[in-house]
Structures are given as C-alpha cells and as structure tokens.
Write a protein that holds these residues in place. Structure first.
Motif, PDB file in Angstrom:
ATOM      1  N   ALA A  87      36.289  43.639  39.799  1.00 10.16           N
ATOM      2  CA  ALA A  87      36.058  42.452  40.626  1.00 10.16           C
ATOM      3  C   ALA A  87      37.249  42.148  41.533  1.00 10.16           C
ATOM      4  O   ALA A  87      37.106  41.401  42.514  1.00 10.16           O
ATOM      5  N   MET A  88      38.416  42.721  41.236  1.00 10.44           N
ATOM      6  CA  MET A  88      39.593  42.500  42.068  1.00 10.44           C
ATOM      7  C   MET A  88      39.606  43.413  43.288  1.00 10.44           C
ATOM      8  O   MET A  88      40.556  43.386  44.074  1.00 10.44           O
ATOM      9  N   GLY A  89      38.558  44.214  43.444  1.00 10.76           N
ATOM     10  CA  GLY A  89      38.407  44.988  44.658  1.00 10.76           C
ATOM     11  C   GLY A  89      38.914  46.404  44.537  1.00 10.76           C
ATOM     12  O   GLY A  89      39.784  46.711  43.728  1.00 10.76           O
ATOM     13  N   ARG A  90      38.344  47.239  45.371  1.00  7.74           N
ATOM     14  CA  ARG A  90      38.754  48.639  45.469  1.00  7.74           C
ATOM     15  C   ARG A  90      39.361  48.842  46.860  1.00  7.74           C
ATOM     16  O   ARG A  90      38.659  48.842  47.870  1.00  7.74           O
ATOM     17  N   PHE A  91      40.667  49.008  46.897  1.00  9.09           N
ATOM     18  CA  PHE A  91      41.379  49.243  48.159  1.00  9.09           C
ATOM     19  C   PHE A  91      42.755  49.798  47.836  1.00  9.09           C
ATOM     20  O   PHE A  91      43.053  50.068  46.676  1.00  9.09           O
ATOM     21  N   HIS A  92      43.568  50.003  48.846  1.00  7.49           N
ATOM     22  CA  HIS A  92      44.934  50.494  48.639  1.00  7.49           C
ATOM     23  C   HIS A  92      45.774  49.367  48.049  1.00  7.49           C
ATOM     24  O   HIS A  92      46.597  48.762  48.736  1.00  7.49           O
ATOM     25  N   HIS A  93      45.583  49.112  46.772  1.00  5.16           N
ATOM     26  CA  HIS A  93      46.333  48.054  46.114  1.00  5.16           C
ATOM     27  C   HIS A  93      47.825  48.385  46.121  1.00  5.16           C
ATOM     28  O   HIS A  93      48.223  49.518  45.867  1.00  5.16           O
TER      29      HIS A  93
END
Length: 464
Positions: free
Chosen positions: A220-226
């Motif tokens: 839920a915290m997202g899929r991206f270049h964290h």
C-alpha cells in the motif's frame, strides 16, 4: 585488511599548517572539490585535521573506527554484503548496546557483493521462503539488510547477521517510533526470467529480530524508486522520497497506527494554487529559497503501478516535481529531505516541510502545512550533491555527499551556515547511512564502495 582506529589529534596541527600554505588564496575557496583542485585532497580546510592514515579527516579530537566491512564472516555464517547504504539505530538490551540495521544497495549481480559467497555457494544454508526473490535459487536478490549489535563502551561488534534477504537495491529507508527499520528498494524490476517477483517496495525489519524476517512488502506504500522514509511519531504517517530526476514527494497515512501492513492512503505533495510546480530550478528559478509555501496533499490510486507511472500520474494531477529525492529525517514537527541534483548547477537542494496541526486529517479550515527550499547549492565547494542526512542531537543537520569526486560529511548549523565535518580522502566513494546512536555518543556512517561501516566519536560539544 585490519580494522583501522585512529584519532585526529592536535599533534597533527603541524601537518595541517604545512598543508595550509596552499591556502594563500583564502579559505573561502578551499572547500571546492573537483578534479582540478588539490584543496580537498590536501585537506587545507578550516577546522579539519589531516588523517595520517589517509582515510578520513575529521575535526581535532575526533576518531573513527571501521567496525564492519564487506566480506567479513557474520555470526550466522554468511558474509557481510557489499555496498552498505542507509542505517537506523535502536537501543539494545543494556545502556551500552546499540542495534544497527543496515541496508545494502545490491542487485543480483555482481556476486562480489553477495552475502552467500562469490558463487552464491551459501544459498544452500537459506530456505526459499526466507528470500523475497530467490531467483530460482540461482540468481537471488542480493540486497536486504544486516543487523549489527554494537557495544559503545568496548567499541566492538558483538553480533552481526542477515535480517532481510532477497530484495533488490535497498538504498535508504528510515526508523519507526515503534522500533523497526523500513528498508526501501530503489528498483522497479518486474517479474520475468530469473526475477520471481516485482520489486520497488518497502519492507519492515524489527530491530529486536534475531535473524531473518519474513520478507513481506508493504504494497500500500506504493511501488516506485523508493529512497528514504521518515515517520511522524505522533500519527505514524510515513513521508517518502523518490530517487528519480522527476520524482515526487509522498505521504502514506496508515489505517492502523504502527501497523503499516494493514493498508492506508497514499498521497503526493502539491503546492497550493500552483499545480505542477517544478522545484528543481534547472531552467529557471520557479521555487524561491527560504520562502514558506503552502502545501496540500493529493490522493493517488493504484499504488502497485505496474507501469511505474506513479510520478507521471501524480504530476499530471498537480503534484510538485523534485530532483532525485534522497535522505529524509524527522525533527520537531518538521522534516528535512535532500534532492541530490536540484538547483541551477544540479549541485543539490535541501527542503524543509513543516507539518500542519491537523496533519493527515486536514479540512478546508485547517492551517496548511508548508514547504520551504531551505538550501540550494550555487557553489559545489559549499554543497556538492547531498544525499543521506540526519539531525544531530543538538539540532544541526549532518549531510552526506555523493558526487563521485570528493565526498564530505557536512554540518549545516541551525543558523544556516555550513562547515565541513569529515572528508573521505581514501576513495571516491559516497558517504551513506549517517545516523547517531540513541545515546548521541557515536555517529555511524558507511563508505559504500569501500564496503566499510564506521563509528565516529569525539567531543561533540565542541562543534554543537
């Protein structure tokens, strides 16, 4: 290589004076670091004493020790992985014990960085379900985290072991108020071939865990270049940076405080009445320094982002754009975050975000949060591509550089002035993972390409 421990003492002042002959043009130019300059390598920098071991130069009275290095055998039989990056510290079982959770920014190759050996021969000692992505047990993720148990009194490592395995490029992250480390994947590789699962997630590692955690992504915290995260101790809201030239600034409001796996709402920051603000100031100055600007938050859907398009969708809806968001740290109802190549020279920016009194529960009548361009480098001698950062116990910012040439630890004082605290004179490696122990006695930092984790101690009151 033997462990190194050295003190930068006043007896080295003669070498400092000798090198200071180079300073005839004045100290104002001596902090400039590039391939044409000798000043940074010769360390004719005010307040810094040359290290006789040609490794790390620090102010008088400070000392460093390499406490862990890649290739060492850990207590669980695995090797310390290469490329250490973000770190968090936590109090241990007694007053002298510090628990450090440390990221490793590794892809499935090269195997020289592997915790499982140069041919991954130690994979037989770990089960498939302990790896987030086992890569068919042939090409597993080599990122993840290690945990170090360090004694501040003896200045020795008592234990170190793998604590998260099978992930890709765990770059930075952040500590939580409930005693865990949030480790971030700076990678959005999708499932296919030897890659068994999608990447680009945040994973939670409790500091109290004595071995490998269940590698469960917080989707839920997202899929991206964290890149990095900071958590509000009052609300459990998580703030996240994105290491992309056109990245966004994110906020995650959990459904259940202190339990991020129960889901929540993902949002992106926008400038009130100025949608699609470009804070990077590359072409022209669109976001002025030291001006507090009202910030609002916009909901963003489909956080799994199979097309890696969160930043595009967020910007289209009005979110502000940032230049490679990096380190972030929470202060007193405010947080600071770095953007590595923001500004007209692409030498870096640091932003300050001040929370709304109704943070996470804003209404149309709420006092708005604000965002301010706190620092923007117009001189790479003063600030050259800021990366990880932390807030010192006395309130100053301690900032790592990552410019591939001459990297320093910088101290940004509360009055805004900048001074050099440390200089890497051993390699071109960035500093990473800068963090103080809970007691404030020790500053831990990594030299990533060296594969070294350092403990720095000294008279902190002399620079505070």
């Amino acid at each position: 290589m033997n462990k190194i421990e050295t003190t930068i003492s006043t007896t080295n002042r003669r070498n400092f004076i000798k090198n200071a002959v180079l300073a005839s043009l004045g100290f104002s130019i001596l902090s400039s670091c590039n391939t044409e300059d000798l000043f940074c390598k010769q360390e004719a920098v005010e307040g810094i004493i040359p290290d006789p071991n040609d490794y790390l130069s620090l102010p008088p009275g400070f000392s460093y020790k390499i406490i862990s290095q890649s290739g060492d055998i850990m207590n669980d039989g695995f090797y310390v992985p290469g490329r250490p990056d973000g770190m968090g510290t936590f109090p241990g079982d007694s007053g002298d014990i510090v628990v450090i959770v440390r990221n490793h920014e590794n892809s499935p190759s090269p195997l020289s960085n592997s915790p499982f050996g140069s041919k991954n021969e130690l994979l037989q000692n770990i089960s498939n379900n302990q790896l987030y992505d086992a890569g068919g047990m042939a090409q597993p993720g080599l990122g993840g985290t290690t945990t170090i148990v360090y004694n501040e009194n003896t200045k020795k490592v008592e234990q170190q072991y793998l604590s998260l395995a099978g992930t890709y490029r765990n770059c930075a992250g952040g500590v939580t108020p409930w005693g865990s480390w949030l480790s971030c994947e700076e990678d959005v590789t999708k499932q296919g071939g030897n890659t068994e699962k999608d990447h680009g997630y945040v994973f939670e590692v409790p500091a109290s865990n004595k071995g490998l955690v269940n590698p469960e992504p917080i989707i839920a915290m997202g899929r991206f270049h964290h890149e990095a995260v900071a958590v509000d101790p009052n609300t459990s809201i998580v703030y996240m940076t994105e290491d992309r030239p056109d990245g966004l600034f994110y906020r995650f409001i959990p459904n259940v405080p202190e339990n991020l796996n129960k889901g929540g709402k993902l949002q992106v920051l926008s400038i009130k009445d100025q949608p699609k603000m470009d804070t990077r100031n590359w072409e022209k100055t669109t976001f002025k320094r030291n001006v507090k600007t009202q910030a609002i938050w916009l909901d963003i859907n489909s956080p799994l982002a199979p097309e890696d398009d969160l930043r595009y969708r967020g910007y289209k809806n009005g979110a502000a754009r940032f230049a490679r968001g990096e380190g972030i740290w929470f202060g007193n109802n405010e947080l600071f975050f770095a953007c590595t190549n923001g500004g007209p020279g692409k030498w870096g920016q640091i932003f300050r975000y001040k929370l709304s009194p109704d943070e996470g529960k804003e209404t149309k009548d709420s006092i708005s949060a604000s965002i301010e361009l706190y620092k923007e480098s117009t001189d790479r001698g003063a600030l050259n591509m800021c990366d990880n950062l932390t807030i010192a116990p006395w309130g100053d910012l301690m900032v790592c550089e990552d410019n591939g040439v001459c990297n320093r630890i910088l101290q940004i004082k509360k009055d805004g002035s900048i001074r050099t605290f440390g200089i890497n004179i051993n390699s071109d490696s960035e500093f990473a993972g800068i963090v103080f122990s809970p007691s404030g006695k020790t500053l831990f930092v990594n030299l990533q390409e060296n594969g070294h984790t350092l403990a720095i101690t000294g008279p902190w009151n002399s620079i505070s």
